[in-house]
Scaffold this active site. Structure first.
Site, short mmCIF file in Angstrom:
data_model
loop_
_atom_site.label_atom_id
_atom_site.label_comp_id
_atom_site.label_asym_id
_atom_site.label_seq_id
_atom_site.Cartn_x
_atom_site.Cartn_y
_atom_site.Cartn_z
N GLY A 68 0.79 -1.22 0.00
CA GLY A 68 0.00 0.00 0.00
C GLY A 68 0.82 1.26 0.00
N GLY A 69 0.27 2.29 0.61
CA GLY A 69 0.88 3.60 0.62
C GLY A 69 0.30 4.50 -0.47
N TYR A 80 6.68 -3.29 -8.32
CA TYR A 80 5.87 -2.96 -9.50
C TYR A 80 6.74 -2.50 -10.67
CZ TYR A 80 1.03 -2.71 -7.62
OH TYR A 80 -0.21 -2.99 -7.12
N HIS A 107 -4.50 -11.11 -10.23
CA HIS A 107 -5.67 -10.21 -10.22
C HIS A 107 -6.47 -10.37 -11.51
CE1 HIS A 107 -3.22 -8.61 -7.06
NE2 HIS A 107 -2.53 -7.77 -7.80
N ARG A 143 -10.14 -9.20 -11.53
CA ARG A 143 -10.46 -7.90 -10.92
C ARG A 143 -11.60 -7.16 -11.60
NH1 ARG A 143 -5.46 -4.87 -10.10
NH2 ARG A 143 -6.86 -3.38 -9.15
N ASP A 189 -3.18 -12.16 -2.03
CA ASP A 189 -2.76 -10.75 -1.98
C ASP A 189 -2.70 -10.31 -0.51
OD1 ASP A 189 -1.81 -8.48 -3.18
OD2 ASP A 189 -3.77 -7.72 -3.83
ZN ZN Z 1 -0.88 -6.61 -7.20
#
Ligand code: ZN
Length: 392
Positions: free
Chosen positions: A68-69, A130, A224, A227, A285
Site C-alpha cells: 500500500g501507501g 511494480y 488479479h 479484478r 494478496d
Molecule cells: Zn498486485
C-alpha cells in the site's frame, strides 16, 4: 520426532481414502492403511477419524512486509505475522513488494522470509516491485534468482495499471528472459508474477510474449485476473490458449459490486468454459492494500488483504458450489507447487514435506496445521512456541 495422523480421509490432492500418515521429522515417511505403532515418548499419535487431511496451502503472492501507501504514508499496511499464515492453513508463502519499492526493500523482504523459515514456514520471495527496471538485491535478476536461496522469480511487475512504471514491451521481455535463464541455471521456476491493473492494455504484453518470443507460458503468472469482467474474459481466453492465470481471493463487497469476479466463481466459470484446472492458481494478496479509487482516480478508502481468504475461497467452492474437495484445493496446492517448482510441496505422498492441514468434515473449517512436521495449530487453536527462545 515422529507423528502419526490416524484414520484421516487423505487428499493427495486426489482422494486416496482413509489412511494413516506418518511424519518423520519434516518429511512424510509412510502412508499406509494402518500403521501399528503405539504412542510413546518418541511417537505422537493424532486421532483424525473422519477428518480431511489436505496438503498445506501455498500462498503464492503475499505482501509479507505490508503494501500500500497509495494514499500517503499513513496508508502503508502492516507486516504479516506467523499467526495470520497459520490461521489460513498456509505452510508455504511467496512474498513480494508492491507499489512501493522505496521504503520496502528486497533486503527486508528476504530477511522476513528467513524469519518465517525460522518459525517453520517455507518462505520464498519474488525479486523487484511494480517497477521496471527492477530493484534487485544483487544488481542482477539472474544473480538474485541463482544466488539468493529464497528468491524464486520476479514480481510483482505491474502492467496495465496507473501505478505501473509504464514499461516498454522490450523492457518487460528482457526481464522475463533474465528470469527464465536465472531459473534454468538454478533449478528454480524463475516465474514472472505480473500484477494486472484495470488499464486498457489488459494482457497485451503477455499475448505478445507468447506470440513473439521463445519464452513459454509457464514463465508467467499474471495475478488479479478476476479484478473486472472484461479482464476476466480475456484471462479465460489466455488460459484456453495455454496461459496460467491467478485469481485474487481477498476482496471487499464494493469490489464485487463494481464487477470483480469472486475467485470461487471465476474458477467455476473457467472449468465450465473448458479451461484445464492445471492453468489456475489462487492467491490471497495478503497484507496488500485494497485501495478504492473513484472514477477520477482519487483514493476513497483502503482495506488490507487477508491471507485467510485463500482457503475461504476454496471452502466456498466445496460448501456453496458442491465442488469435489480434490478439484477445489488444486489452485492452492498442486498447481502453484508445479508452476513455482516447489517440488516437495502441494501434495501428500512419501518423501514430500510434512506440510498438512486437517479439516472438519462438517463445516470444512481448518482445525490442525502442521508445517515441516511441526504442529502449529491444534483443535483450531494456534500453538505458541516462544519464538524468542535463546535470546538472553
Ligand atoms: Zn498486485
Amino acid at each position: 520426532m515422529i507423528k502419526i495422523i490416524r484414520n484421516a480421509e487423505v487428499y493427495s490432492p486426489k482422494h486416496i481414502g482413509k489412511r494413516d500418515v506418518m511424519c518423520v521429522g519434516g518429511t512424510i515417511g509412510f502412508i499406509e492403511d494402518k500403521i501399528d505403532l503405539e504412542a510413546s515418548e518418541y511417537i505422537e499419535v493424532i486421532d483424525a477419524e473422519g477428518k480431511l487431511l489436505l496438503p498445506g496451502f501455498i500462498a503464492c503472492h503475499v505482501h509479507l512486509l505490508g503494501g500500500g501507501g497509495e494514499g500517503g504514508f499513513k496508508t502503508r499496511t502492516p507486516e504479516i505475522t506467523l499467526s495470520d499464515l497459520i490461521s489460513g492453513g498456509v505452510t508455504s508463502v511467496v512474498g513480494c513488494l508492491g507499489t512501493d519499492g522505496v521504503t520496502r526493500s528486497m533486503e527486508s523482504l528476504v530477511a522476513k522470509a528467513y524469519g518465517l523459515r525460522e518459525e517453520s514456514i517455507s518462505a520464498f520471495v519474488y525479486t523487484g516491485s511494480y517497477r521496471l527496471p527492477l530493484a534487485t538485491l544483487t544488481g542482477s535478476v539472474q544473480k538474485d534468482i541463482m544466488m539468493i536461496d529464497p528468491i524464486i522469480g520476479v514480481g510483482e511487475v505491474a502492467l496495465s495499471d496507473h501505478r505501473s512504471s509504464a514499461p516498454t514491451i522490450d523492457e518487460f521481455a528482457r526481464v522475463s528472459a533474465d528470469a527464465r535463464v536465472g531459473g534454468i541455471l538454478s533449478g528454480k521456476a524463475g516465474v514472472v508474477n505480473v500484477h494486472l491493473g484495470d488499464g486498457k492494455e489488459k494482457m497485451d504484453y503477455l499475448h505478445y510474449m507468447l506470440r513473439n518470443t521463445e519464452i513459454p507460458a509457464s514463465q508467467f503468472l499474471p495475478t488479479h485476473a478476476n479484478r473486472n469482467r472484461s479482464l476476466f474474459n480475456e484471462a479465460v481466453k489466455y488460459a484456453q490458449d495455454g496461459g496460467f492465470i491467478d485469481f485474487t481471493t481477498s476482496t471487499v463487497p464494493q469490489f464485487i459490486e463494481e464487477g470483480e469476479v469472486r475467485a470461487s466463481d471465476a474458477y467455476k466459470i473457467c472449468i465450465e468454459k473448458g479451461v484445464a484446472t492445471t492453468q489456475i492458481t489462487f492467491s490471497s494478496d495478503g497484507q496488500g492494500s485494497l485501495p478504492r479509487f473513484d472514477d477520477k482516480g482519487k483514493l476513497t478508502g483502503l482495506d488490507v488483504g487477508k491471507v485467510t481468504s485463500l482457503y475461504e475461497a476454496v471452502r466456498e467452492l466445496i460448501v456453496n458450489h458442491g465442488m469435489a474437495v480434490d478439484e477445489a484445493i488444486k489452485p492452492i496446492t498442486e498447481n502453484p507447487a508445479r508452476l513455482l517448482k516447489l517440488n516437495h510441496k502441494g501434495g501428500i505422498s512419501v518423501g514430500m514435506d510434512a506440510d498438512l492441514v486437517l479439516i472438519d468434515p462438517v463445516d470444512f473449517k481448518i482445525q490442525d496445521v502442521f508445517a515441516g512436521g511441526k504442529r502449529m495449530m491444534a483443535d483450531s487453536k494456534i500453538i505458541e512456541y516462544g519464538t524468542f527462545e535463546g535470546i538472553e
